[in-house]
Design a protein around this motif. Structure first.
Motif, PDB file in Angstrom:
ATOM      1  N   HIS A  10      12.753  15.592   2.752  1.00 50.48           N
ATOM      2  CA  HIS A  10      13.541  14.371   2.557  1.00 50.48           C
ATOM      3  C   HIS A  10      15.007  14.750   2.674  1.00 50.48           C
ATOM      4  CE1 HIS A  10      15.126  10.676   0.640  1.00 50.48           C
ATOM      5  NE2 HIS A  10      13.985  10.132   1.036  1.00 50.48           N
ATOM      6  N   VAL A  11      15.826  13.749   2.975  1.00 52.07           N
ATOM      7  CA  VAL A  11      17.245  14.067   3.123  1.00 52.07           C
ATOM      8  C   VAL A  11      17.865  14.534   1.809  1.00 52.07           C
ATOM      9  CG1 VAL A  11      18.058  11.686   2.748  1.00 52.07           C
ATOM     10  CG2 VAL A  11      19.443  13.263   4.093  1.00 52.07           C
ATOM     11  N   ASN A  12      17.417  13.974   0.683  1.00 54.75           N
ATOM     12  CA  ASN A  12      18.049  14.373  -0.585  1.00 54.75           C
ATOM     13  C   ASN A  12      17.171  14.165  -1.822  1.00 54.75           C
ATOM     14  OD1 ASN A  12      18.110  11.586  -0.741  1.00 54.75           O
ATOM     15  ND2 ASN A  12      20.336  11.410  -0.651  1.00 54.75           N
ATOM     16  N   ASP A  13      15.903  13.851  -1.670  1.00 56.78           N
ATOM     17  CA  ASP A  13      15.007  13.670  -2.815  1.00 56.78           C
ATOM     18  C   ASP A  13      14.740  15.042  -3.452  1.00 56.78           C
ATOM     19  OD1 ASP A  13      12.696  13.353  -4.507  1.00 56.78           O
ATOM     20  OD2 ASP A  13      12.239  11.487  -3.455  1.00 56.78           O
ATOM     21  N   THR A  14      15.083  15.178  -4.716  1.00 59.23           N
ATOM     22  CA  THR A  14      14.977  16.482  -5.377  1.00 59.23           C
ATOM     23  C   THR A  14      13.533  16.925  -5.584  1.00 59.23           C
ATOM     24  OG1 THR A  14      15.164  15.391  -7.540  1.00 59.23           O
ATOM     25  CG2 THR A  14      17.194  16.230  -6.550  1.00 59.23           C
ATOM     26  N   ASP A  15      12.576  16.018  -5.392  1.00 58.52           N
ATOM     27  CA  ASP A  15      11.163  16.397  -5.521  1.00 58.52           C
ATOM     28  C   ASP A  15      10.566  16.897  -4.209  1.00 58.52           C
ATOM     29  OD1 ASP A  15      11.025  15.752  -8.223  1.00 58.52           O
ATOM     30  OD2 ASP A  15      10.527  13.663  -7.822  1.00 58.52           O
ATOM     31  N   ALA A  16      11.316  16.804  -3.106  1.00 60.11           N
ATOM     32  CA  ALA A  16      10.804  17.254  -1.818  1.00 60.11           C
ATOM     33  C   ALA A  16      10.899  18.777  -1.707  1.00 60.11           C
ATOM     34  CB  ALA A  16      11.584  16.599  -0.685  1.00 60.11           C
ATOM     35  N   ASP A  17       9.979  19.387  -0.993  1.00 59.98           N
ATOM     36  CA  ASP A  17       9.988  20.841  -0.825  1.00 59.98           C
ATOM     37  C   ASP A  17      11.156  21.309   0.041  1.00 59.98           C
ATOM     38  OD1 ASP A  17       7.429  21.346  -2.202  1.00 59.98           O
ATOM     39  OD2 ASP A  17       6.562  20.251  -0.513  1.00 59.98           O
ATOM     40  N   PHE A  18      11.517  20.498   1.044  1.00 59.26           N
ATOM     41  CA  PHE A  18      12.667  20.774   1.899  1.00 59.26           C
ATOM     42  C   PHE A  18      13.632  19.602   1.750  1.00 59.26           C
ATOM     43  CE2 PHE A  18       8.958  22.724   3.867  1.00 59.26           C
ATOM     44  CZ  PHE A  18       9.398  24.009   4.182  1.00 59.26           C
ATOM     45  N   ARG A  19      14.902  19.878   1.549  1.00 60.67           N
ATOM     46  CA  ARG A  19      15.867  18.798   1.315  1.00 60.67           C
ATOM     47  C   ARG A  19      17.290  19.310   1.520  1.00 60.67           C
ATOM     48  NH1 ARG A  19      13.852  20.824  -3.393  1.00 60.67           N
ATOM     49  NH2 ARG A  19      15.385  21.536  -4.955  1.00 60.67           N
ATOM     50  N   ALA A  20      18.237  18.369   1.524  1.00 56.72           N
ATOM     51  CA  ALA A  20      19.657  18.703   1.554  1.00 56.72           C
ATOM     52  C   ALA A  20      20.265  18.397   0.192  1.00 56.72           C
ATOM     53  CB  ALA A  20      20.367  17.914   2.648  1.00 56.72           C
ATOM     54  N   GLU A  21      21.163  19.254  -0.245  1.00 58.67           N
ATOM     55  CA  GLU A  21      21.874  19.042  -1.504  1.00 58.67           C
ATOM     56  C   GLU A  21      23.360  19.276  -1.284  1.00 58.67           C
ATOM     57  OE1 GLU A  21      18.409  20.185  -4.796  1.00 58.67           O
ATOM     58  OE2 GLU A  21      20.172  21.483  -4.568  1.00 58.67           O
ATOM     59  N   ASN A  22      24.159  18.766  -2.231  1.00 66.31           N
ATOM     60  CA  ASN A  22      25.626  18.918  -2.185  1.00 66.31           C
ATOM     61  C   ASN A  22      26.200  18.372  -0.878  1.00 66.31           C
ATOM     62  OD1 ASN A  22      25.604  20.254  -4.716  1.00 66.31           O
ATOM     63  ND2 ASN A  22      25.139  22.198  -3.704  1.00 66.31           N
ATOM     64  N   LEU A  23      25.770  17.176  -0.523  1.00 64.18           N
ATOM     65  CA  LEU A  23      26.242  16.571   0.717  1.00 64.18           C
ATOM     66  C   LEU A  23      27.676  16.073   0.581  1.00 64.18           C
ATOM     67  CD1 LEU A  23      22.932  15.709   0.669  1.00 64.18           C
ATOM     68  CD2 LEU A  23      23.656  14.723   2.836  1.00 64.18           C
ATOM     69  N   SER A  24      28.477  16.310   1.606  1.00 62.29           N
ATOM     70  CA  SER A  24      29.802  15.724   1.716  1.00 62.29           C
ATOM     71  C   SER A  24      30.025  15.323   3.158  1.00 62.29           C
ATOM     72  CB  SER A  24      30.886  16.710   1.267  1.00 62.29           C
ATOM     73  OG  SER A  24      30.904  17.863   2.090  1.00 62.29           O
ATOM     74  N   VAL A  25      30.853  14.297   3.386  1.00 64.68           N
ATOM     75  CA  VAL A  25      31.046  13.774   4.734  1.00 64.68           C
ATOM     76  C   VAL A  25      32.535  13.639   5.006  1.00 64.68           C
ATOM     77  CG1 VAL A  25      30.845  11.371   3.929  1.00 64.68           C
ATOM     78  CG2 VAL A  25      30.396  11.925   6.326  1.00 64.68           C
ATOM     79  N   ASP A  26      32.946  13.966   6.253  1.00 66.68           N
ATOM     80  CA  ASP A  26      34.352  13.803   6.609  1.00 66.68           C
ATOM     81  C   ASP A  26      34.551  12.455   7.294  1.00 66.68           C
ATOM     82  OD1 ASP A  26      33.579  14.021   9.289  1.00 66.68           O
ATOM     83  OD2 ASP A  26      34.148  16.126   9.442  1.00 66.68           O
ATOM     84  N   GLU A  27      35.770  12.177   7.721  1.00 68.54           N
ATOM     85  CA  GLU A  27      36.082  10.859   8.265  1.00 68.54           C
ATOM     86  C   GLU A  27      35.365  10.586   9.588  1.00 68.54           C
ATOM     87  OE1 GLU A  27      40.226  10.166   8.518  1.00 68.54           O
ATOM     88  OE2 GLU A  27      40.567  10.272   6.346  1.00 68.54           O
ATOM     89  N   GLY A  28      34.968  11.624  10.295  1.00 72.03           N
ATOM     90  CA  GLY A  28      34.256  11.432  11.551  1.00 72.03           C
ATOM     91  C   GLY A  28      32.764  11.254  11.380  1.00 72.03           C
ATOM     92  N   GLY A  29      32.267  11.298  10.130  1.00 75.82           N
ATOM     93  CA  GLY A  29      30.850  11.125   9.870  1.00 75.82           C
ATOM     94  C   GLY A  29      30.042  12.405   9.943  1.00 75.82           C
ATOM     95  N   TYR A  30      30.719  13.581   9.962  1.00 75.02           N
ATOM     96  CA  TYR A  30      30.032  14.877  10.011  1.00 75.02           C
ATOM     97  C   TYR A  30      29.766  15.360   8.584  1.00 75.02           C
ATOM     98  CZ  TYR A  30      31.258  15.068  14.955  1.00 75.02           C
ATOM     99  OH  TYR A  30      31.380  14.806  16.298  1.00 75.02           O
ATOM    100  N   TYR A  31      28.527  15.840   8.360  1.00 77.70           N
ATOM    101  CA  TYR A  31      28.095  16.208   7.011  1.00 77.70           C
ATOM    102  C   TYR A  31      28.046  17.726   6.829  1.00 77.70           C
ATOM    103  CZ  TYR A  31      26.743  11.459   5.723  1.00 77.70           C
ATOM    104  OH  TYR A  31      26.762  10.112   5.398  1.00 77.70           O
ATOM    105  N   THR A  32      28.453  18.147   5.638  1.00 76.26           N
ATOM    106  CA  THR A  32      28.270  19.518   5.172  1.00 76.26           C
ATOM    107  C   THR A  32      27.312  19.466   3.991  1.00 76.26           C
ATOM    108  OG1 THR A  32      30.494  20.144   5.890  1.00 76.26           O
ATOM    109  CG2 THR A  32      29.413  21.588   4.290  1.00 76.26           C
TER     110      THR A  32
END
Length: 463
Positions: A237-259
């Motif tokens: 999942h993109v950010n569900d903490t119960d998923a085995d694979f996920r993204a955490e600590n997401l941040s986005v800049d003005e161009g829509g690019y994510y870290t």
């Protein structure tokens, strides 16, 4: 005499053209038919593959008229009364569906399959790029043109083979992957399946074909009936903490690019920055990285590099105009979205990227049956935009259905501005758009043939 010639009926399709390129690379003599010229067929012809556009047995080149030396591959999008296909069938040629040929090429390979009613093309292309950069190996058959490889075919060393597992016509049931990810199981292709339950059953059957000791990775929330104790099963999942694979600590800049940090069952790869914008692509990245994790990658740094250098797929969240030097200018993006769930994911991501800009969507419905089956859903999703320009239905393989037109969608759209237009009026509407918004062209038909002209207008107006 061994067969050394292969003929494609429907060679201009994205999956068919990848196979044609593969056999050309392997030294086979290759030719084929398609209904109309396109950028894909033009590229094939540049590569030395003969293509013609008349459905006539007389048009089949002489070199491909000998059954003992020629294989024939066809796409299920070709009608049953196709003259050339029936000529081959009536004369004892070896005739295979595209999906069957792809399944044969996967024998002896570690097939890494991406299935789903949407999201699979970008995810598969990410798998191919991550394999190449983070693992240094892998081939791929893609459902779109990768901007990194400038092709829908990747030829690399090793046993890894990334493939897009297409549910249309139950094609993915020809595959027996080592690993598979399922991105979505929404009702679609009901002209083929009849019911949503039949769609779910087909996906369950696909998952059941994973090789013993293999791996299934499901988007969290997908429920597929599956009785397999001999494979590993995970969720993402993109950010569900119960998923085995996920993204955490997401941040986005003005161009829509994510870290973000990528979280795996056994590690965390911190500080990933995806090379293309959009939250929906972060989720695709999680799915792709999960598949690559199954086969392994050289190092965390190599994976970070692969993620950062991914350039996307033509017609998937494809920005044509997005110049940070002109913050007051219009942004223009093109996308292949042709199902309500795809449209919703795409438009929601665009809204999150550019929350203060007016959003205009020019949408071309694809197929009469899909329009008939999902008209209210299309109307609801398009109403997320501020402006809607709705084009006539692109028929593709279908004959018209009485009473089924774009008006079925148009009537339910509640956006502040909406207009039903012929394709020929699209340029005029783009000229008339107010400056500073976001314009999206969307659909799986031929709306992409306007991209160059639309981009030229937007750039000129931006100054």
């Amino acid at each position: 005499m061994a067969k050394d010639r292969i003929y494609f009926v429907g060679i201009g399709g994205i999956g068919m053209s990848a196979l044609a390129r593969y056999f050309r690379h392997e030294g086979w003599q290759v030719a084929g038919y398609d209904r109309t010229p396109s950028p894909l067929t033009a590229e094939l012809e540049k590569e030395g593959i003969a293509v013609h556009y008349e459905d006539s047995a007389a048009a089949i080149p002489e070199a491909f008229r000998e059954a003992s030396r020629t294989r024939v591959v066809y796409t299920p999008a070709v009608p049953h009364d196709h003259a050339e296909l029936n000529w081959f069938l009536g004369r004892g040629f070896e005739v295979l569906k595209r999906s069957r040929m792809l399944g044969l090429l996967g024998e002896g390979k570690n097939v890494m399959a991406v299935a789903g009613t949407h999201g699979k093309t970008t995810t598969t292309t990410m798998v191919a790029h991550f394999n190449a950069v983070a693992a240094g190996e892998g081939s791929a058959f893609l459902g779109g043109i990768s901007k990194n490889f400038d092709s829908n075919l990747v030829l690399g060393a090793g046993r890894r083979m990334a493939v897009e597992a297409d549910e249309f016509d139950r094609s993915f049931l020809q595959l027996h992957p080592k690993e598979a990810v399922v991105t979505s199981v929404d009702p679609d292709h009901l002209d083929i399946y009849g019911t949503y339950e039949a769609v779910r059953e087909a996906f369950s059957q696909f998952a059941a074909q994973i090789r013993p000791e293999g791996t299934l990775i499901l988007k969290k929330g997908i429920d597929l009936p599956l009785d397999r104790k001999d494979i590993r099963q995970y969720t993402y999942h993109v950010n569900d903490t119960d998923a085995d694979f996920r993204a955490e600590n997401l941040s986005v800049d003005e161009g829509g690019y994510y870290t973000f940090d990528l979280v795996f069952p056994d590690r965390r790869v911190a500080g990933c920055r995806l090379g293309i914008p959009g939250l929906v692509n972060v989720e695709n990245c999680v799915a792709a990285a999960a598949l690559v994790w199954c086969e392994g990658f050289r190092s965390d740094e190599a994976l970070r590099e692969a993620i950062a250098t991914f350039r996307g797929v033509r017609r998937r969240f494809d920005f044509w105009v997005n110049d940070p030097r002109r913050p007051a200018g219009t942004i223009y993006m093109d996308d292949y979205a042709h199902h309500p769930a795809e449209l919703r994911a795409m438009l929601t991501s665009v809204r999150k990227m550019f929350p203060r800009r007016e959003l205009t969507v020019a949408f071309q419905p694809h197929l009469y049956t899909r329009t008939r089956d999902f008209a209210p859903e299309f109307a609801e999703v398009l109403s997320l935009a501020d402006r809607v320009l709705l084009l006539p239905i692109y028929p593709a393989r279908e004959e018209p259905i009485p009473g089924v037109t774009s008006e079925m969608i148009f009537e339910g759209v509640t956006a502040p501005y909406k207009k039903l237009i012929p394709k020929e009026r699209l340029m005029d509407e783009v000229e008339a758009l107010p400056a500073g918004g976001v314009l999206v062209t969307a659909g799986a038909g031929d709306i992409d043939r306007f991209c160059v002209s639309v981009a030229e207008i937007v750039r000129r107006k931006n100054g």
